[in-house]
Motif scaffolding. Structure first.
Motif, mmCIF file in Angstrom:
data_model
loop_
_atom_site.group_PDB
_atom_site.id
_atom_site.type_symbol
_atom_site.label_atom_id
_atom_site.label_comp_id
_atom_site.label_asym_id
_atom_site.label_seq_id
_atom_site.Cartn_x
_atom_site.Cartn_y
_atom_site.Cartn_z
ATOM 1 N N ALA A 179 39.771 47.168 42.022
ATOM 2 C CA ALA A 179 39.140 47.968 40.976
ATOM 3 C C ALA A 179 40.075 49.023 40.413
ATOM 4 C CB ALA A 179 37.879 48.631 41.519
ATOM 5 N N THR A 180 41.222 49.235 41.081
ATOM 6 C CA THR A 180 42.167 50.242 40.604
ATOM 7 C C THR A 180 43.377 49.624 39.897
ATOM 8 O OG1 THR A 180 43.355 50.289 42.725
ATOM 9 C CG2 THR A 180 41.497 51.809 42.469
ATOM 10 N N LYS A 184 42.439 46.390 34.783
ATOM 11 C CA LYS A 184 41.045 46.828 34.623
ATOM 12 C C LYS A 184 40.962 48.087 33.759
ATOM 13 C CE LYS A 184 36.843 48.104 37.153
ATOM 14 N NZ LYS A 184 36.615 49.393 36.466
ATOM 15 N N ASP A 189 37.826 48.658 30.920
ATOM 16 C CA ASP A 189 37.097 49.930 30.981
ATOM 17 C C ASP A 189 36.885 50.583 29.628
ATOM 18 O OD1 ASP A 189 36.981 49.542 33.656
ATOM 19 O OD2 ASP A 189 38.429 51.105 34.208
#
Length: 218
Positions: A179-180, A184, A189
Motif C-alpha cells: 500500500a506504500t 499507488k 490515490d
C-alpha cells in the motif's frame, strides 16, 4: 489485417484495451489474465495497418527476465492469433530478442533497467520505421520511480506527420505488493484524465480452468 481474424478476450479488459490514456495501469492477482490480455492487445494493434509507424518496447527490471515472461507471452499471442501461418506475418528472433510484423513494420524490442549501461541503451532506442509509441512495463513494481520517469521521457515528439492514428502510451502490469508503493500514490490515490487504472482477479478470467480457480479459493 487485424479485422480478418477472430480473437477471444476477457470482457473485463475491454475498456483498458480501447483506452488511449497515456498511462494504462493494470493491477491484478495471479491468474487474472492481465499479461495474456496485454500481449494479445499489442500483437493485434501492431498487426493493424491503421497503426503503421507504431513500435513497442517491453521493459522489466532485468532484460533476462523479459525473455521468460513478456517475450514468451507475445510469442504465444502471435501463434494463437495467426495459427500455422504466423511465420508469414511475424518474424520472431529468439537470439536477438525482438518481434517484427512483416505487414506493418511494427517492431517489439525488450530492455532492462538494472544498470547504467542498460538505461543508456534505452535512451538511444530508435527504429528504422516509425517511432517508439508504446511501452509495456511488466512486473512494474520492480522498477523505481526514477526508472519509470526515465522511460516516460522517451515518449515525446509529434506523431501526426507519421500517422494521425498513433498515440503515446505506457502500460504497467503487476501484482499488488504494498500500500506504500509509489505506483499507488502516483496513479491510484488521485484522479488524472491521463490515467486509466484497472483491477482484475482470477475470478474475472473466463479462460481459467476450474482446478486453478479452486486452488485460488483455497
Amino acid at each position: 489485417m487485424a479485422n480478418e481474424i477472430s480473437v477471444s478476450f476477457n470482457p473485463t479488459f475491454r475498456e483498458a484495451n480501447a483506452s488511449r490514456a497515456r498511462y494504462r495501469i493494470l493491477m491484478g492477482s495471479a491468474g487474472s489474465g492481465k499479461s495474456y490480455n496485454t500481449a494479445q492487445d499489442y500483437i493485434l494493434k501492431l498487426s493493424d495497418r491503421r497503426f503503421c509507424g507504431a513500435n513497442l518496447m517491453v521493459v522489466r527490471k532485468t532484460e533476462a527476465s523479459a525473455r521468460t515472461s513478456a517475450f514468451a507471452e507475445l510469442c504465444g499471442a502471435v501463434k494463437r492469433i495467426f495459427g500455422a501461418r504466423f511465420g508469414e506475418i511475424w518474424q520472431i528472433s529468439e537470439d536477438r530478442l525482438f518481434l517484427e510484423c512483416a505487414a506493418t513494420g511494427g517492431r517489439i524490442i525488450f530492455r532492462g533497467v538494472c544498470s547504467d549501461a542498460q538505461r543508456e541503451r534505452i535512451k538511444s532506442v530508435s527504429f528504422s520505421s516509425g517511432k517508439l509509441t508504446w511501452i509495456w512495463i511488466e512486473e512494474a513494481t520492480e522498477l523505481s520511480e526514477a526508472d519509470f520517469d526515465m522511460l516516460d521521457d522517451r515518449l515525446r515528439g509529434a506523431l501526426g506527420g507519421i500517422n494521425p492514428n498513433l498515440y503515446y502510451q505506457i502500460t504497467m502490469t503487476f501484482n499488488p505488493v504494498s500500500a506504500t508503493h509509489w505506483i499507488k500514490a502516483r496513479y491510484f490515490d488521485k484522479s488524472d484524465p491521463d490515467v486509466l487504472t484497472h483491477h482484475s482477479t482470477y475470478r474475472t478470467n473466463r479462460f481459467i480452468d476450474p482446478a486453478y480457480s479452486r486452488r485460488m479459493e483455497r
